[in-house]
Design a protein around this motif. Structure first.
Motif, PDB file in Angstrom:
ATOM      1  N   VAL A 261      16.540 -65.296  22.486  1.00  0.00           N
ATOM      2  CA  VAL A 261      17.135 -64.092  21.891  1.00  0.00           C
ATOM      3  C   VAL A 261      18.449 -63.763  22.607  1.00  0.00           C
ATOM      4  O   VAL A 261      19.467 -63.448  21.973  1.00  0.00           O
ATOM      5  N   LYS A 262      18.457 -63.870  23.933  1.00  0.00           N
ATOM      6  CA  LYS A 262      19.693 -63.636  24.711  1.00  0.00           C
ATOM      7  C   LYS A 262      20.743 -64.688  24.363  1.00  0.00           C
ATOM      8  O   LYS A 262      21.927 -64.376  24.224  1.00  0.00           O
ATOM      9  N   GLN A 263      20.301 -65.943  24.220  1.00  0.00           N
ATOM     10  CA  GLN A 263      21.227 -67.018  23.863  1.00  0.00           C
ATOM     11  C   GLN A 263      21.871 -66.763  22.505  1.00  0.00           C
ATOM     12  O   GLN A 263      23.065 -67.056  22.304  1.00  0.00           O
ATOM     13  N   ALA A 264      21.095 -66.222  21.559  1.00  0.00           N
ATOM     14  CA  ALA A 264      21.630 -65.931  20.222  1.00  0.00           C
ATOM     15  C   ALA A 264      22.756 -64.907  20.310  1.00  0.00           C
ATOM     16  O   ALA A 264      23.757 -65.007  19.591  1.00  0.00           O
ATOM     17  N   GLU A 265      22.621 -63.932  21.200  1.00  0.00           N
ATOM     18  CA  GLU A 265      23.692 -62.945  21.416  1.00  0.00           C
ATOM     19  C   GLU A 265      24.917 -63.607  22.046  1.00  0.00           C
ATOM     20  O   GLU A 265      26.054 -63.324  21.662  1.00  0.00           O
ATOM     21  N   GLN A 266      24.700 -64.505  23.011  1.00  0.00           N
ATOM     22  CA  GLN A 266      25.810 -65.242  23.628  1.00  0.00           C
ATOM     23  C   GLN A 266      26.525 -66.109  22.590  1.00  0.00           C
ATOM     24  O   GLN A 266      27.755 -66.202  22.573  1.00  0.00           O
ATOM     25  N   LEU A 267      25.748 -66.731  21.740  1.00  0.00           N
ATOM     26  CA  LEU A 267      26.303 -67.564  20.682  1.00  0.00           C
ATOM     27  C   LEU A 267      27.148 -66.726  19.720  1.00  0.00           C
ATOM     28  O   LEU A 267      28.239 -67.148  19.312  1.00  0.00           O
ATOM     29  N   ALA A 268      26.665 -65.548  19.379  1.00  0.00           N
ATOM     30  CA  ALA A 268      27.421 -64.647  18.496  1.00  0.00           C
ATOM     31  C   ALA A 268      28.772 -64.308  19.130  1.00  0.00           C
ATOM     32  O   ALA A 268      29.810 -64.326  18.456  1.00  0.00           O
ATOM     33  N   ALA A 269      28.780 -64.013  20.414  1.00  0.00           N
ATOM     34  CA  ALA A 269      30.032 -63.711  21.112  1.00  0.00           C
ATOM     35  C   ALA A 269      30.944 -64.943  21.128  1.00  0.00           C
ATOM     36  O   ALA A 269      32.156 -64.844  20.902  1.00  0.00           O
TER      37      ALA A 269
ATOM     38  N   ARG B 248      13.352 -70.006  13.873  1.00  0.00           N
ATOM     39  CA  ARG B 248      14.178 -70.163  15.076  1.00  0.00           C
ATOM     40  C   ARG B 248      15.647 -70.404  14.738  1.00  0.00           C
ATOM     41  O   ARG B 248      16.528 -69.984  15.475  1.00  0.00           O
ATOM     42  N   ALA B 249      15.919 -71.075  13.633  1.00  0.00           N
ATOM     43  CA  ALA B 249      17.304 -71.316  13.218  1.00  0.00           C
ATOM     44  C   ALA B 249      17.935 -70.023  12.698  1.00  0.00           C
ATOM     45  O   ALA B 249      19.036 -69.647  13.102  1.00  0.00           O
ATOM     46  N   TYR B 250      17.222 -69.346  11.808  1.00  0.00           N
ATOM     47  CA  TYR B 250      17.739 -68.095  11.250  1.00  0.00           C
ATOM     48  C   TYR B 250      17.998 -67.059  12.347  1.00  0.00           C
ATOM     49  O   TYR B 250      19.051 -66.417  12.382  1.00  0.00           O
ATOM     50  N   ARG B 251      17.056 -66.894  13.259  1.00  0.00           N
ATOM     51  CA  ARG B 251      17.205 -65.906  14.340  1.00  0.00           C
ATOM     52  C   ARG B 251      18.319 -66.274  15.309  1.00  0.00           C
ATOM     53  O   ARG B 251      18.890 -65.411  15.959  1.00  0.00           O
ATOM     54  N   THR B 252      18.630 -67.565  15.394  1.00  0.00           N
ATOM     55  CA  THR B 252      19.737 -68.006  16.244  1.00  0.00           C
ATOM     56  C   THR B 252      21.064 -67.463  15.743  1.00  0.00           C
ATOM     57  O   THR B 252      21.915 -67.057  16.530  1.00  0.00           O
ATOM     58  N   ILE B 253      21.247 -67.428  14.433  1.00  0.00           N
ATOM     59  CA  ILE B 253      22.547 -67.065  13.879  1.00  0.00           C
ATOM     60  C   ILE B 253      22.593 -65.639  13.328  1.00  0.00           C
ATOM     61  O   ILE B 253      23.660 -65.113  13.034  1.00  0.00           O
TER      62      ILE B 253
ATOM     63  N   LEU C 156      20.460 -85.573  25.014  1.00  0.00           N
ATOM     64  CA  LEU C 156      21.408 -84.743  25.763  1.00  0.00           C
ATOM     65  C   LEU C 156      21.706 -83.402  25.090  1.00  0.00           C
ATOM     66  O   LEU C 156      22.381 -82.560  25.674  1.00  0.00           O
ATOM     67  N   LEU C 157      21.220 -83.209  23.873  1.00  0.00           N
ATOM     68  CA  LEU C 157      21.454 -81.930  23.195  1.00  0.00           C
ATOM     69  C   LEU C 157      20.780 -80.798  23.972  1.00  0.00           C
ATOM     70  O   LEU C 157      19.699 -80.958  24.529  1.00  0.00           O
ATOM     71  N   SER C 158      21.439 -79.646  23.972  1.00  0.00           N
ATOM     72  CA  SER C 158      20.852 -78.462  24.604  1.00  0.00           C
ATOM     73  C   SER C 158      20.425 -77.468  23.523  1.00  0.00           C
ATOM     74  O   SER C 158      20.770 -77.628  22.364  1.00  0.00           O
ATOM     75  N   ASN C 159      19.672 -76.460  23.923  1.00  0.00           N
ATOM     76  CA  ASN C 159      19.320 -75.345  23.018  1.00  0.00           C
ATOM     77  C   ASN C 159      19.947 -74.096  23.598  1.00  0.00           C
ATOM     78  O   ASN C 159      19.534 -73.688  24.665  1.00  0.00           O
ATOM     79  N   PRO C 160      20.893 -73.478  22.935  1.00  0.00           N
ATOM     80  CA  PRO C 160      21.577 -73.956  21.735  1.00  0.00           C
ATOM     81  C   PRO C 160      22.604 -75.034  22.098  1.00  0.00           C
ATOM     82  O   PRO C 160      22.822 -75.329  23.266  1.00  0.00           O
ATOM     83  N   ASP C 161      23.229 -75.557  21.072  1.00  0.00           N
ATOM     84  CA  ASP C 161      24.336 -76.481  21.240  1.00  0.00           C
ATOM     85  C   ASP C 161      25.263 -76.261  20.052  1.00  0.00           C
ATOM     86  O   ASP C 161      24.819 -75.793  18.993  1.00  0.00           O
ATOM     87  N   VAL C 162      26.552 -76.565  20.238  1.00  0.00           N
ATOM     88  CA  VAL C 162      27.520 -76.355  19.159  1.00  0.00           C
ATOM     89  C   VAL C 162      28.507 -77.522  19.132  1.00  0.00           C
ATOM     90  O   VAL C 162      29.097 -77.874  20.164  1.00  0.00           O
ATOM     91  N   PHE C 163      28.654 -78.101  17.962  1.00  0.00           N
ATOM     92  CA  PHE C 163      29.645 -79.142  17.726  1.00  0.00           C
ATOM     93  C   PHE C 163      30.605 -78.644  16.663  1.00  0.00           C
ATOM     94  O   PHE C 163      30.194 -77.998  15.703  1.00  0.00           O
ATOM     95  N   GLN C 164      31.874 -78.930  16.843  1.00  0.00           N
ATOM     96  CA  GLN C 164      32.876 -78.561  15.856  1.00  0.00           C
ATOM     97  C   GLN C 164      33.257 -79.811  15.075  1.00  0.00           C
ATOM     98  O   GLN C 164      33.756 -80.777  15.647  1.00  0.00           O
TER      99      GLN C 164
END
Length: 183
Positions: free
Chosen positions: A29-37, A54-59, A159-167
């Motif tokens: 839940v904290k990570q989802a807030e960091q991801l939003a920022a 888990r995917a929906y709550r992430t974003i 090597l993927l982390s939770n969360p992870d972001v690729f552009q």
């Protein structure tokens, strides 16, 4: 001339398990807030997610911050390797990156999973979105990345982390890819 388009491919935050309704952990839940920022300054104009909790709550925090609806797309659900659990599942998964049409009983081949994820990317690009977010799961994301870079395989999945972001960036249809999450 069409402007460059970006798709931010996001692996969900830490979750309580693998079931479709598994919630995020307190840390998730904290990570989802960091991801939003992390993503909020990127002019996001579209958000599509696996329907898994888990995917929906992430974003959801980003979508709320931006006032954007999260579009749920079943094509982004996690790939099922096999209909039954096997103690050697990691070896089976490793083989599936080398033999893309390998399909275990009750499972989905790497090519089939990859093609449904690529279909979402095509729909996002054809929809004219400039900066979209696509939220999914580790195995499916690694297969999507493999579509754009044939070198991606089992090691990259590990090597993927939770969360992870690729552009993923597309200029005149030509893709480029980079990992941008650094936590």
């Amino acid at each position: 001339m069409a402007a460059m388009q970006h798709i931010y491919v996001v692996r969900h935050c830490k979750a309580e398990g693998q079931a479709p309704d598994a919630p995020l952990t307190a840390e998730g839940v904290k990570q989802a807030e960091q991801l939003a920022a992390f993503l909020s300054g990127r002019a996001i104009d579209y958000v599509v997610s696996s329907p898994y909790e888990r995917a929906y709550r992430t974003i959801a925090p980003l979508a709320e911050r931006l006032g954007i609806e999260v579009v749920l797309d079943a094509r982004l659900t996690e790939r099922v390797l096999s209909g039954t659990s096997h103690p050697d599942w990691r070896d089976r998964l490793r083989r599936s990156y080398e033999e893309l049409d390998l399909c275990y009983d009750g499972g989905e081949s790497s090519n089939a999973a990859m093609n449904r994820a690529v279909g979402v990317v095509k729909d996002v690009l054809e929809g004219g979105h400039q900066n979209a977010v696509m939220v999914s799961h580790g195995n499916l994301i690694s297969l999507l990345l493999k579509h754009f870079d044939g070198q991606v395989g089992f090691k990259e999945w590990e090597l993927l982390s939770n969360p992870d972001v690729f552009q993923l960036s597309f200029e005149k249809g030509a893709p480029s890819m980079q990992r941008i999450w650094t936590e």
